[in-house]
Structure formats: structure tokens, C-alpha cells
Design a protein around this motif. Sequence first.
Motif, PDB file in Angstrom:
ATOM      1  N   ARG A  66       0.838  -1.213   0.000  1.00  0.00           N
ATOM      2  CA  ARG A  66       0.000   0.000   0.000  1.00  0.00           C
ATOM      3  C   ARG A  66       0.864   1.251   0.000  1.00  0.00           C
ATOM      4  NH1 ARG A  66      -2.102   3.571   3.618  1.00  0.00           N
ATOM      5  NH2 ARG A  66      -4.207   4.387   3.146  1.00  0.00           N
ATOM      6  N   GLU A  67       1.963   1.221   0.745  1.00  0.00           N
ATOM      7  CA  GLU A  67       2.855   2.386   0.771  1.00  0.00           C
ATOM      8  C   GLU A  67       3.571   2.565  -0.572  1.00  0.00           C
ATOM      9  OE1 GLU A  67       2.998   4.592   3.047  1.00  0.00           O
ATOM     10  OE2 GLU A  67       1.556   3.512   4.300  1.00  0.00           O
ATOM     11  N   TRP A  68       3.770   1.460  -1.295  1.00  0.00           N
ATOM     12  CA  TRP A  68       4.458   1.534  -2.592  1.00  0.00           C
ATOM     13  C   TRP A  68       3.527   1.985  -3.708  1.00  0.00           C
ATOM     14  CZ3 TRP A  68       9.494   1.492  -3.262  1.00  0.00           C
ATOM     15  CH2 TRP A  68      10.007   1.312  -4.544  1.00  0.00           C
ATOM     16  N   ARG A  69       2.261   2.193  -3.393  1.00  0.00           N
ATOM     17  CA  ARG A  69       1.273   2.546  -4.412  1.00  0.00           C
ATOM     18  C   ARG A  69       1.621   3.859  -5.117  1.00  0.00           C
ATOM     19  NH1 ARG A  69      -4.531   2.870  -2.014  1.00  0.00           N
ATOM     20  NH2 ARG A  69      -3.459   4.592  -0.945  1.00  0.00           N
ATOM     21  N   SER A  70       2.152   4.827  -4.383  1.00  0.00           N
ATOM     22  CA  SER A  70       2.502   6.117  -4.993  1.00  0.00           C
ATOM     23  C   SER A  70       3.637   5.966  -6.011  1.00  0.00           C
ATOM     24  CB  SER A  70       2.920   7.115  -3.901  1.00  0.00           C
ATOM     25  OG  SER A  70       1.873   7.322  -2.985  1.00  0.00           O
ATOM     26  N   VAL A  71       4.625   5.119  -5.668  1.00  0.00           N
ATOM     27  CA  VAL A  71       5.720   4.886  -6.609  1.00  0.00           C
ATOM     28  C   VAL A  71       5.195   4.199  -7.865  1.00  0.00           C
ATOM     29  CG1 VAL A  71       7.975   3.782  -6.903  1.00  0.00           C
ATOM     30  CG2 VAL A  71       7.340   4.759  -4.690  1.00  0.00           C
ATOM     31  N   SER A  72       4.303   3.238  -7.705  1.00  0.00           N
ATOM     32  CA  SER A  72       3.721   2.558  -8.865  1.00  0.00           C
ATOM     33  C   SER A  72       2.917   3.519  -9.724  1.00  0.00           C
ATOM     34  CB  SER A  72       2.834   1.401  -8.399  1.00  0.00           C
ATOM     35  OG  SER A  72       3.579   0.458  -7.654  1.00  0.00           O
ATOM     36  N   ALA A  73       2.217   4.457  -9.095  1.00  0.00           N
ATOM     37  CA  ALA A  73       1.444   5.430  -9.860  1.00  0.00           C
ATOM     38  C   ALA A  73       2.357   6.312 -10.704  1.00  0.00           C
ATOM     39  CB  ALA A  73       0.603   6.284  -8.910  1.00  0.00           C
ATOM     40  N   LEU A  74       3.476   6.747 -10.121  1.00  0.00           N
ATOM     41  CA  LEU A  74       4.423   7.566 -10.880  1.00  0.00           C
ATOM     42  C   LEU A  74       5.054   6.762 -12.020  1.00  0.00           C
ATOM     43  CD1 LEU A  74       5.941  10.215 -11.250  1.00  0.00           C
ATOM     44  CD2 LEU A  74       7.620   9.419  -9.574  1.00  0.00           C
ATOM     45  N   ALA A  75       5.405   5.504 -11.760  1.00  0.00           N
ATOM     46  CA  ALA A  75       5.977   4.660 -12.820  1.00  0.00           C
ATOM     47  C   ALA A  75       4.974   4.451 -13.956  1.00  0.00           C
ATOM     48  CB  ALA A  75       6.409   3.319 -12.239  1.00  0.00           C
ATOM     49  N   ARG A  76       3.697   4.304 -13.619  1.00  0.00           N
ATOM     50  CA  ARG A  76       2.679   4.127 -14.653  1.00  0.00           C
ATOM     51  C   ARG A  76       2.536   5.391 -15.504  1.00  0.00           C
ATOM     52  NH1 ARG A  76      -0.836   2.789 -11.532  1.00  0.00           N
ATOM     53  NH2 ARG A  76      -1.981   4.755 -11.261  1.00  0.00           N
ATOM     54  N   LEU A  77       2.595   6.561 -14.873  1.00  0.00           N
ATOM     55  CA  LEU A  77       2.528   7.811 -15.640  1.00  0.00           C
ATOM     56  C   LEU A  77       3.706   7.931 -16.607  1.00  0.00           C
ATOM     57  CD1 LEU A  77       1.430  10.357 -12.875  1.00  0.00           C
ATOM     58  CD2 LEU A  77       0.026   9.384 -14.693  1.00  0.00           C
ATOM     59  N   ILE A  78       4.892   7.528 -16.151  1.00  0.00           N
ATOM     60  CA  ILE A  78       6.071   7.625 -17.022  1.00  0.00           C
ATOM     61  C   ILE A  78       5.971   6.634 -18.176  1.00  0.00           C
ATOM     62  CG2 ILE A  78       8.568   7.291 -17.089  1.00  0.00           C
ATOM     63  CD1 ILE A  78       8.680   8.275 -14.218  1.00  0.00           C
ATOM     64  N   ARG A  79       5.476   5.409 -17.903  1.00  0.00           N
ATOM     65  CA  ARG A  79       5.329   4.425 -18.978  1.00  0.00           C
ATOM     66  C   ARG A  79       4.348   4.891 -20.036  1.00  0.00           C
ATOM     67  NH1 ARG A  79       5.255   0.592 -14.753  1.00  0.00           N
ATOM     68  NH2 ARG A  79       2.985   0.537 -14.906  1.00  0.00           N
ATOM     69  N   GLU A  80       3.283   5.559 -19.634  1.00  0.00           N
ATOM     70  CA  GLU A  80       2.246   5.977 -20.566  1.00  0.00           C
ATOM     71  C   GLU A  80       2.583   7.264 -21.288  1.00  0.00           C
ATOM     72  OE1 GLU A  80      -1.194   6.233 -18.139  1.00  0.00           O
ATOM     73  OE2 GLU A  80      -1.450   4.055 -17.943  1.00  0.00           O
ATOM     74  N   TRP A  81       3.665   7.943 -20.892  1.00  0.00           N
ATOM     75  CA  TRP A  81       4.019   9.204 -21.535  1.00  0.00           C
ATOM     76  C   TRP A  81       4.986   8.947 -22.678  1.00  0.00           C
ATOM     77  CZ3 TRP A  81       8.373  12.299 -22.341  1.00  0.00           C
ATOM     78  CH2 TRP A  81       8.093  13.615 -22.713  1.00  0.00           C
ATOM     79  N   HIS A  82       4.704   9.544 -23.837  1.00  0.00           N
ATOM     80  CA  HIS A  82       5.545   9.397 -25.011  1.00  0.00           C
ATOM     81  C   HIS A  82       5.896  10.782 -25.521  1.00  0.00           C
ATOM     82  CE1 HIS A  82       4.722   5.087 -25.240  1.00  0.00           C
ATOM     83  NE2 HIS A  82       3.440   5.375 -25.044  1.00  0.00           N
ATOM     84  N   ASP A  83       7.187  10.997 -25.780  1.00  0.00           N
ATOM     85  CA  ASP A  83       7.659  12.292 -26.243  1.00  0.00           C
ATOM     86  C   ASP A  83       7.043  12.620 -27.595  1.00  0.00           C
ATOM     87  OD1 ASP A  83       9.054  14.619 -26.592  1.00  0.00           O
ATOM     88  OD2 ASP A  83      10.835  13.625 -27.403  1.00  0.00           O
ATOM     89  N   GLY A  84       6.474  13.809 -27.692  1.00  0.00           N
ATOM     90  CA  GLY A  84       5.874  14.271 -28.934  1.00  0.00           C
ATOM     91  C   GLY A  84       4.448  13.815 -29.134  1.00  0.00           C
ATOM     92  N   LEU A  85       3.983  12.810 -28.371  1.00  0.00           N
ATOM     93  CA  LEU A  85       2.632  12.293 -28.526  1.00  0.00           C
ATOM     94  C   LEU A  85       1.763  12.547 -27.309  1.00  0.00           C
ATOM     95  CD1 LEU A  85       3.473   8.849 -30.193  1.00  0.00           C
ATOM     96  CD2 LEU A  85       2.841  10.992 -31.323  1.00  0.00           C
TER      97      LEU A  85
END
Length: 328
Positions: A66-85
Motif C-alpha cells: 500500500r505504501e508503494w502505491r505512490s511509486v507505482s502510480a508515478l511509474a505508470r505515468l512515465i510508462r504511458e508518456w511518449h515524447d511528442g505524442l
Amino acid sequence: MNAKEVDGAAIFRAGAFRRRIAWVFALQFVAVAIVCVMGAYDQAPLPAAIAVIVIVTGLAWLATRREWRSVSALARLIREWHDGLSDPAALRPERLPQDADADLVALAYGLHGFAARIADYGQRERNFTRDASHELRTPLTVIRMAVDMLADEDGLGECGRRSVRRIHRATRELEALVEVLLILARESDPGGTAERFVVNDVLRRELETARDLMSGSSVELQLEEPARFALHGSARAFSVLCWQLIRDACQHADTGRVVVTVLPGAITVSHAAAGAAPIRPGDERLSFELAIAQRISDRFAWPLELHAPGKPGVARVRFPETLPAAAA
């Protein structure tokens, strides 16, 4: 969230993640210690003690997850972000859970700023290449057409014709320089559309252009073709690379010959200038033309060897993937 808000969050929640994890492991240690003591004094049967240890360990794992949930949320945002798109707003710290640690919020703030700068850089690159392509090429074309018309004037004296030739040559060199800079500035689509072309045909055109620009010079340009092959890539980038090598060779060879040779999977540009010392990429003596050629070779993975040992005045470009000339 601006920098001031992030600093305030850091003061209020700094180390919250570490403290909560410490509490979880401390409580787990206390529970396991109590069970072990009770088991040692026969206050609890062995199966019950093992069951309690397993339950406590599972609860500790769930709490840590549960405490690691914030880190997972940030990692998911980075995975879904694509430069230029993707929109850089996707990495805004506000998208993290409310109980996120201050260190994680600061990291998200830094990533959001970095993504915004990358997006601005890409936009500036597109604006520059679009504006430079139009605003620089158009006046150069007008100048070249005006010089061609002026060269056809009957009443032009010898001094005027020499001036016209110099203007014509400087215009063509500036056109080539603009083309080079645009090729190197385009990160997403360097050099234009990929195509199949025969290197011999492109070299023949470049040498004809070079002879036209160097009319009146004592340097002789020669093309030797013991081989013939094709490439799949940017013909314009290849021609600009060869033009830079030819220009550098002509500048070093005030007299004599500059020979362009097509070998199996490679081309060489050589001149007979006396005392030409070997030059390697990164050398401070590297001319502007060779520096541009080196950058083009790095961009398109065409290895460039400058002044091969035992052959002073030679530049060699190797092409790892070649095609038969008939394929073009």
C-alpha cells in the motif's frame, strides 16, 4: 504544483514513506518476538505460533504494498508518456495519490519540468526547420536565378564575370550548408524520405556540380568506379556527406587531382596534397567540412575513416548495409 508548493510539502511530509515502512517492520518484529517468547514458554502451540507469524508477515507485505502505491502510480505515468505524442501535463504531481511522500512529489515535479522542456524543444525544432527551410531557401533561389541571368549578359566584362562566378559559387555553397544544417536539425525525420539510390549516380551529379563551381581552378576532379552498389536511405544526406568530403579535399589540394573511388561497400575521397597528416574524429584540426561529414556519418551509421594509415589525404566512408545496383 510550483516549486514553493513542493518545498512546503517537503517540510510537512518529508520522510513519511520511510517512517511508515519503519513502523510496519517494527510492529512485525514485536509481534514475531511475542509469538516466539510465548512458544518458548509453552504458552502457545507450535502450529498457532507459525500461523500467527505467517499472518503478521502477510499483513506487513500488504501494508508495504500500500505504501508503494505512490511509486507505482508515478511509474505508470512515465510508462504511458511518449515524447511528442503525450501532453506533459500527464506527469503533473497532482496526479499522484494525496498521501505521496515529499521525495516522490519532488521527483514528479522534476520529471514534469523535464517533459515540458523536451516538448518545448521539439516545438522549437519544428518551427526552426519549417521557417529556415522556407525563409532561407527562397532568397537563395532568387539570388541564384538572378546570378544565372546576369551571367548571360553580353556586356559583362571579365572582372564582372569573375565576380558573378564567385557569387554563384558562394550561393551554391550556402545552399548546401543550409541543407546540411536542416538535415542535422531534424531529429524525428533526418534527411527526408528514405529511398533506394545508386551511389555512383549521386556521386556523378555531385562531381558535375563541383566542377561547375570550381571552374578556373587547377584542381582536377575524377571519379573511379571499380564497383557499383545502391543504398536504402536518404539520397540527399548521402550527397551532402560526399560534397563535404569533396570540398575538404579540394581545399587541401590547391593543385593536382581529387579522386573519388567507389569500392565494394565503401567510397573514398583522396587528394595528393603533400604532408597531409592523419586526422581522426574529434581532432582539433578537424575542418568544418569534415566535422559536418562526421556528424552526418554518425547520424546515419555510415562509419567515416579520415586519412587512413599509409594513405595520407584519404577519407573513407563504409556502408554496412548495401544493395545491388539493380535493386534501385
